[in-house]
Write an enzyme that holds these catalytic residues in place. Structure first.
Site, PDB file in Angstrom:
ATOM      1  CB  THR A  20      46.924  39.118  42.534  1.00  0.00           C
ATOM      2  OG1 THR A  20      47.449  38.408  41.416  1.00  0.00           O
ATOM      3  CG2 THR A  20      47.168  38.326  43.795  1.00  0.00           C
ATOM      4  CG  HIS A  26      41.521  36.863  42.262  1.00  0.00           C
ATOM      5  ND1 HIS A  26      40.442  36.108  41.880  1.00  0.00           N
ATOM      6  CD2 HIS A  26      42.247  37.093  41.141  1.00  0.00           C
ATOM      7  CE1 HIS A  26      40.516  35.880  40.575  1.00  0.00           C
ATOM      8  NE2 HIS A  26      41.591  36.485  40.103  1.00  0.00           N
TER       9      HIS A  26
HETATM   10 ZN    ZN Z   1      50.486  41.985  39.962  1.00  0.00          ZN
END
Ligand code: ZN
Length: 341
Positions: free
Chosen positions: A40, A43
């Site tokens: 994440t 990203h």
């Molecule tokens: Zn995580």
């Protein structure tokens, strides 16, 4: 305090000085010692469509952490100064039907630290006391810092009964690898993990007692024959978000098999639903961790011999975060841990 901020509307993260967060009556202040870099976070670094839609510019990022409590809100009971801890990064509401029935991880009002709210890539983190998970002495800070992704692995792996079952895991990223270790720990018979990245498959075999298969070179049908699986795999754990991997999984499952999906496909993907119907497969979407049952189970398993320590392949002081992100973005690392002192 030093912290890693999404300071500009462009790819990258920036190390900044910010004031130490002030806590409310039901919060604690945590001195962060170690953090894990998540997919994440990559990203958010890359500033892709999802990140631009979701993360406000100026936010302190990061959600995988371990540290110690250094300040306690006046209404908090049961926690103490100096207590080592990790914590659930999903901040839940208290009004939804799901929350009020105790299914906290399904609360639609959930906000994530490091995504919607100030995060853990910082020397200090404010966290509701409710979210704190104390760490036993047996769990060092760097393992405490990856309990969030281990929780994803545990939640996915324990979605279905694995005792004596043959398990196929598609995607040998750190979560897939940790899920393989969990599947073995709880008594699966064969655990096969697939990927097309040799480094990751090698790491999988180092961390877990599993059979790595490079599906670019080897056919799963041959692997099934070699393992003498009469029909196929009983349980599938989809960790790649890759449409071809999901198709291979559906093909390799037994009639009535069960699939837990954690991998997130990049957009709409074509699925041959007739295969799923005629095989009578059950598919379960997995989100986050069960609050706090997954935390209880994973800490108990770590205390009882589950060893995922080798999944950490890189360690950097926080000031060298860019090297950590470069390792992650290279696509061959395991977990990367940053040291905040
Ligand atoms: Zn995580």
């Amino acid at each position: 305090m030093r912290c890693l901020v999404k300071a500009k509307d462009e790819p990258g993260l920036w190390l900044e000085e910010r004031p130490i967060p002030e806590i409310g009556p039901e919060d604690v202040l945590i001195r962060v010692h170690r953090t894990g870099i998540c997919g994440t976070d990559v990203h958010i670094w890359n500033w892709d469509d999802w990140a631009r839609r979701t993360v406000p510019v100026g936010l302190v990022t990061g959600h995988e952490f371990a540290g110690e409590i250094v300040e306690i809100g006046r209404d908090v009971t049961g926690l103490s100064l100096g207590q080592r801890c990790s914590g659930e990064g999903h901040l839940i509401g208290k009004t939804s039907r799901q929350s009020r029935s105790g299914r906290f991880h399904l609360d639609p009002e959930t906000r994530g630290i490091g995504v919607n709210e100030p995060g853990a890539f910082a020397e200090y983190l404010r966290l509701p006391a409710f979210n704190v998970v104390p760490l036993p002495d047996a769990i060092p800070d760097e393992i405490g810092a990856i309990l969030d992704p281990l929780g994803n692995a545990v939640h996915t792996a324990l979605s279905f009964d694995l005792i004596g079952e043959d398990v196929l895991i598609t995607g040998a990223g750190p979560i897939g690898i940790m899920a393989a270790a969990v599947a073995r720990h709880v008594g699966a018979r064969h655990v096969v993990i697939t990927d097309v990245n040799e480094d990751r498959l090698r790491l999988a075999a180092e961390v877990a007692d599993c059979l790595p298969v490079n599906v670019a070179r080897e056919d799963l049908a041959e692997v099934k024959a070699r393992l003498r699986l009469v029909q196929g795999f009983d349980v599938g754990l989809e960790m790649s978000g890759n449409a071809a991997a999901f198709e291979q999984m559906v093909e390799a499952m037994v009639m009535g098999g069960r699939i837990a999906m954690l991998g997130i496909p990049p957009g709409r993907t074509a699925v041959d639903w007739s295969r799923i119907v005629f095989k009578a497969l059950t598919i379960k979407g997995v989100y986050g961790r069960e609050i706090f049952e997954t935390w209880y189970k994973m800490i108990a398993m770590l205390e009882n011999g589950l060893d995922i320590g080798r999944v950490i392949t890189h360690r950097f002081p926080a000031a060298r975060f860019a090297e950590g992100f470069a390792a992650m973005r290279g696509g061959s690392s395991g977990k990367v841990v940053l040291d905040w002192g």
